[in-house]
Design a protein around this motif. Sequence first.
Motif, PDB file in Angstrom:
ATOM      1  N   SER A 575     -35.535  22.021 -78.562  1.00  0.00           N
ATOM      2  CA  SER A 575     -34.294  21.635 -77.887  1.00  0.00           C
ATOM      3  C   SER A 575     -33.122  21.647 -78.874  1.00  0.00           C
ATOM      4  O   SER A 575     -32.007  22.048 -78.517  1.00  0.00           O
ATOM      5  CB  SER A 575     -34.435  20.262 -77.231  1.00  0.00           C
ATOM      6  OG  SER A 575     -34.490  19.222 -78.193  1.00  0.00           O
ATOM      7  N   GLU A 576     -33.368  21.237 -80.115  1.00  0.00           N
ATOM      8  CA  GLU A 576     -32.279  21.229 -81.098  1.00  0.00           C
ATOM      9  C   GLU A 576     -31.819  22.643 -81.422  1.00  0.00           C
ATOM     10  O   GLU A 576     -30.649  22.868 -81.734  1.00  0.00           O
ATOM     11  CB  GLU A 576     -32.722  20.489 -82.355  1.00  0.00           C
ATOM     12  CG  GLU A 576     -32.933  19.002 -82.108  1.00  0.00           C
ATOM     13  CD  GLU A 576     -33.200  18.200 -83.376  1.00  0.00           C
ATOM     14  OE1 GLU A 576     -33.072  18.761 -84.483  1.00  0.00           O
ATOM     15  OE2 GLU A 576     -33.522  17.003 -83.252  1.00  0.00           O
ATOM     16  N   ALA A 580     -28.479  23.951 -76.189  1.00  0.00           N
ATOM     17  CA  ALA A 580     -27.062  24.214 -75.908  1.00  0.00           C
ATOM     18  C   ALA A 580     -26.850  25.640 -75.411  1.00  0.00           C
ATOM     19  O   ALA A 580     -26.039  25.886 -74.505  1.00  0.00           O
ATOM     20  CB  ALA A 580     -26.222  23.951 -77.155  1.00  0.00           C
ATOM     21  N   GLN A 581     -27.606  26.591 -75.985  1.00  0.00           N
ATOM     22  CA  GLN A 581     -27.448  27.984 -75.578  1.00  0.00           C
ATOM     23  C   GLN A 581     -27.967  28.211 -74.161  1.00  0.00           C
ATOM     24  O   GLN A 581     -27.371  28.948 -73.374  1.00  0.00           O
ATOM     25  CB  GLN A 581     -28.190  28.891 -76.558  1.00  0.00           C
ATOM     26  CG  GLN A 581     -27.648  28.812 -77.982  1.00  0.00           C
ATOM     27  CD  GLN A 581     -28.573  29.493 -78.978  1.00  0.00           C
ATOM     28  OE1 GLN A 581     -28.686  30.714 -78.977  1.00  0.00           O
ATOM     29  NE2 GLN A 581     -29.237  28.708 -79.817  1.00  0.00           N
ATOM     30  N   VAL A 583     -28.117  25.925 -71.765  1.00  0.00           N
ATOM     31  CA  VAL A 583     -27.181  25.262 -70.854  1.00  0.00           C
ATOM     32  C   VAL A 583     -25.944  26.133 -70.645  1.00  0.00           C
ATOM     33  O   VAL A 583     -25.467  26.304 -69.507  1.00  0.00           O
ATOM     34  CB  VAL A 583     -26.792  23.873 -71.395  1.00  0.00           C
ATOM     35  CG1 VAL A 583     -25.605  23.311 -70.615  1.00  0.00           C
ATOM     36  CG2 VAL A 583     -27.980  22.921 -71.311  1.00  0.00           C
ATOM     37  N   GLU A 584     -25.427  26.712 -71.712  1.00  0.00           N
ATOM     38  CA  GLU A 584     -24.220  27.540 -71.594  1.00  0.00           C
ATOM     39  C   GLU A 584     -24.475  28.730 -70.675  1.00  0.00           C
ATOM     40  O   GLU A 584     -23.664  29.053 -69.805  1.00  0.00           O
ATOM     41  CB  GLU A 584     -23.805  28.017 -72.985  1.00  0.00           C
ATOM     42  CG  GLU A 584     -22.455  28.737 -73.033  1.00  0.00           C
ATOM     43  CD  GLU A 584     -22.581  30.223 -72.696  1.00  0.00           C
ATOM     44  OE1 GLU A 584     -21.623  30.787 -72.101  1.00  0.00           O
ATOM     45  OE2 GLU A 584     -23.646  30.812 -72.995  1.00  0.00           O
ATOM     46  N   CYS A 605     -29.129  23.093 -64.427  1.00  0.00           N
ATOM     47  CA  CYS A 605     -28.078  23.127 -65.451  1.00  0.00           C
ATOM     48  C   CYS A 605     -27.567  21.722 -65.738  1.00  0.00           C
ATOM     49  O   CYS A 605     -27.395  21.330 -66.906  1.00  0.00           O
ATOM     50  CB  CYS A 605     -26.906  23.994 -64.990  1.00  0.00           C
ATOM     51  SG  CYS A 605     -27.313  25.714 -64.677  1.00  0.00           S
ATOM     52  N   SER A 609     -27.965  19.684 -69.224  1.00  0.00           N
ATOM     53  CA  SER A 609     -26.701  19.350 -69.889  1.00  0.00           C
ATOM     54  C   SER A 609     -26.610  17.857 -70.205  1.00  0.00           C
ATOM     55  O   SER A 609     -26.057  17.462 -71.240  1.00  0.00           O
ATOM     56  CB  SER A 609     -25.533  19.762 -68.993  1.00  0.00           C
ATOM     57  OG  SER A 609     -24.305  19.412 -69.583  1.00  0.00           O
ATOM     58  N   ASN A 612     -30.596  14.345 -73.686  1.00  0.00           N
ATOM     59  CA  ASN A 612     -30.322  14.170 -75.122  1.00  0.00           C
ATOM     60  C   ASN A 612     -31.259  14.980 -76.013  1.00  0.00           C
ATOM     61  O   ASN A 612     -31.214  14.865 -77.232  1.00  0.00           O
ATOM     62  CB  ASN A 612     -30.380  12.688 -75.509  1.00  0.00           C
ATOM     63  CG  ASN A 612     -31.788  12.111 -75.380  1.00  0.00           C
ATOM     64  OD1 ASN A 612     -32.726  12.787 -74.955  1.00  0.00           O
ATOM     65  ND2 ASN A 612     -31.923  10.837 -75.721  1.00  0.00           N
ATOM     66  N   GLY A 613     -32.132  15.771 -75.429  1.00  0.00           N
ATOM     67  CA  GLY A 613     -33.006  16.633 -76.210  1.00  0.00           C
ATOM     68  C   GLY A 613     -34.254  15.954 -76.741  1.00  0.00           C
ATOM     69  O   GLY A 613     -34.998  16.564 -77.520  1.00  0.00           O
TER      70      GLY A 613
END
Length: 826
Positions: A575-576, A580-581, A583-584, A605, A609, A612-613
């Motif tokens: 997830s780290e 983010a990629q 979700v984008e 989504c 978003s 917290n991963g």
Amino acid sequence: MARGTRKPPRSVAALLALLAVTACSEDTPEPQPPPPPQGPRFEATIRRTSHGIPHITGKDLGSVAYGQGYAFAQDHFCSLADQVIKVRGERARYLGPGPGNAHVASDLGYLSLDLYTRARQAVPRLKADVRTMLQGYVAGYNRYLEETGPGGLPAACANAAWAKPIDEVDLMAYHISLGLLTSSFQFISAIAAAQPPAPPGITTLPQETFEAPSLEQLQALRERDVGSNGWAIGAERAQGGRGMLVANPHFPWQGELRFWESHLTVPGVMNVYGVGLLGVPGVLIGFNDHIAWTHTVSAGQRMTLYRLKLAPGKPTHYLYDGKEWPLTARTHTVSVLQPDGSLVPLTRTLYSSHFGPIIVIPGAADWSPQVAYTYCDANLTNTQMISQFHGMNRAKNLQEFQEAFATHQGIPWVNTVAADRDGTTWYVDGAAAPNLSNAAIQSWLKASSGADPLATQLLRSANLVLLDGSTSANAWVEAPGARTPGLVPFSQAPKLSRRDFVFNANDSYWLTNPAAPLPELSPMHGFARRAPSPRTRMNMQMLTEVTPAGASGADGKFTLDELQAAILNNRSITSELLLAQVVERCQRTPSATYGGKTVDLTKACATLSAWNGRFDADSTGAVLWREFTGIYPGPHFFDKGSLFLQGFNPDAPITTPNTLVPAPSTGEDPALVNLAQAVTVLQGANIALDVPLATVQFAPRGDKRIGLHGGLHRDGVANVISYDTLQSTVVDQPPARGPVLVPATGLTSEGYVVANGSSFLMALEFTGQGVNARALLTYSESSDPASPYYRDQTELFARKQWRAVRFTEEDILADPALTQVTLSAD
């Protein structure tokens, strides 16, 4: 002489003579017995503190083991009784043939390994202090049975004919069997199933059939979430300037691989605290006043398989160095309980080469008129495990601790990380490993890289080494100082000492400390310069980051609170790196096609978003993320391929792989298609996309369902929580679960059932005043559902609520739940 170059024995007598040499060559003669004891032979006091933790004091080593055996039996009597009938080859006698003749196959397999001959030879050669512990433990266990009576035993074995007293040979045979966990254990039924093909034109009489493990089942063994995290923090990274340790073994929550916690004290001789496997005297993971240590399952090899070329027309003769040699045939008979209570004998002839037993892997390594398959096991001659751990338990400094490894070389299948009170850390892969010549290794590397399809398949699927058994060039090589001829001696084992840290999370020795990668050694210790697992990567990230939000804070020096928080922070490296990629992309294109249907990804989504991963109990998004990443094929998904654009770089092991594979210029984005598949799977299982993790990830404990935090090995979470059945028990079985919908993630229609993972958790620091430690035994101290210590710590674990370890006399006496009993025996 290289191991494997001896002329194969031509008779049972010759085999036993050979066994006597190989099984005992590492032992030393027993010293003269001490003077007769005054008063009772064994005398121990057992004090239990909160959560049932026994603190056992004895007047001598035999006495403290007597108390330990008794206290252990109170919590797990049935489990050891079951294991003893397993190694005796008596399961079919008491339990019947079992599903698919499983009990018969187990009996035959263990009888073929001849553990009792090995044990009988080993026990008299144990040093006096170790043997007296073995005797004391047996006496304590048997006393519990005598006092309780068959009808008073836990329900799992109450009034069972197989719940009976044991002796020291039983216990030693069982200890040898524990050493076979990552070797012979997986081939027990493969031994029983191995029968020579009938010569042409001859019809053989029907025989009992046994289900040997398939290559797919062996692959499942490799991919199980059985492993560990172990951190040893040195003076340079400890805020207190002394040694620190994190122990986080991942093992099954049921059966013989459970840990059991105890504190053992012989005034002036030994004071050690920690856990051990069921039925094993002493402490395997823990600490004393001077040093603390833990273990992780080694990535190295404990055995090698051999393909034998058979003599033309003779399926029980093989060619070795150009000569024809016969297989050794031994006939075994087991008694099989029938429905009417009678016993029927079943006799079967099993075979072995000079390497070891003949086995079959159906569809892959079959016994044909041309070839047969056998293996050599590095731990079948290991009778030093208890002596090894006894030396570690009593070590007064790091040098004495290391000397236990050099002297006994009894570690079966684990790495060791340790920290001493002065702040020096040490790592060693001291597990028994085959010592192959460089020529043999190079030949195997070529064969397993495509030249030999089966050797390639066995390595890639099940991490098994297959060698050509027709030549002594592939035999194990003798080296000075090895415990048994043909093993790697301790002097050549991978090891590293540092003042900052050492760690292991089940990858090879290579990245014990990323700042000081160890040089490449024999692949029998595991491969160097290969991509580590997601979990290893997460470990390295937490150990090396120096940021205000990092595991060790802005100063880069760990406190005990920070160590404790780090191992259960449930951060996910996948997830780290990628959340983010994903979700984008999802927000840009909130739909994808899966199964011929357009799947709306709007809710997915939003869920990802807001996540917290982390894989905490209340995390919403963890379930969806697990099912998304679980679609990518393993076990090598964590490298360049369908998920990562930038592949692993051995010169940048902490930062690679990285970056989500970009979407194609035309057509649908595979990442979003996979997300659509994950959404479809969860909806089909009636699981909400934003469900909190602990709502669907749980451990059944009796009539209670305890929701849990934690992730899978492939999630890249240090705190592994999963479902696994790596065990051979017929009692204390894993909980049943419904049909598995997604094998990679263990998802069922009820969610994720937990039966494996983080077991004994310990965070420790040495201080100027002594040892400060906190711990949790996740599945609790007792396997008896009627015990108050059956699920109490599981509930603590669910809340991440650690308990203080009571090591000093003052702390023990201050416990309001303290109970005490004193036992003695002549």
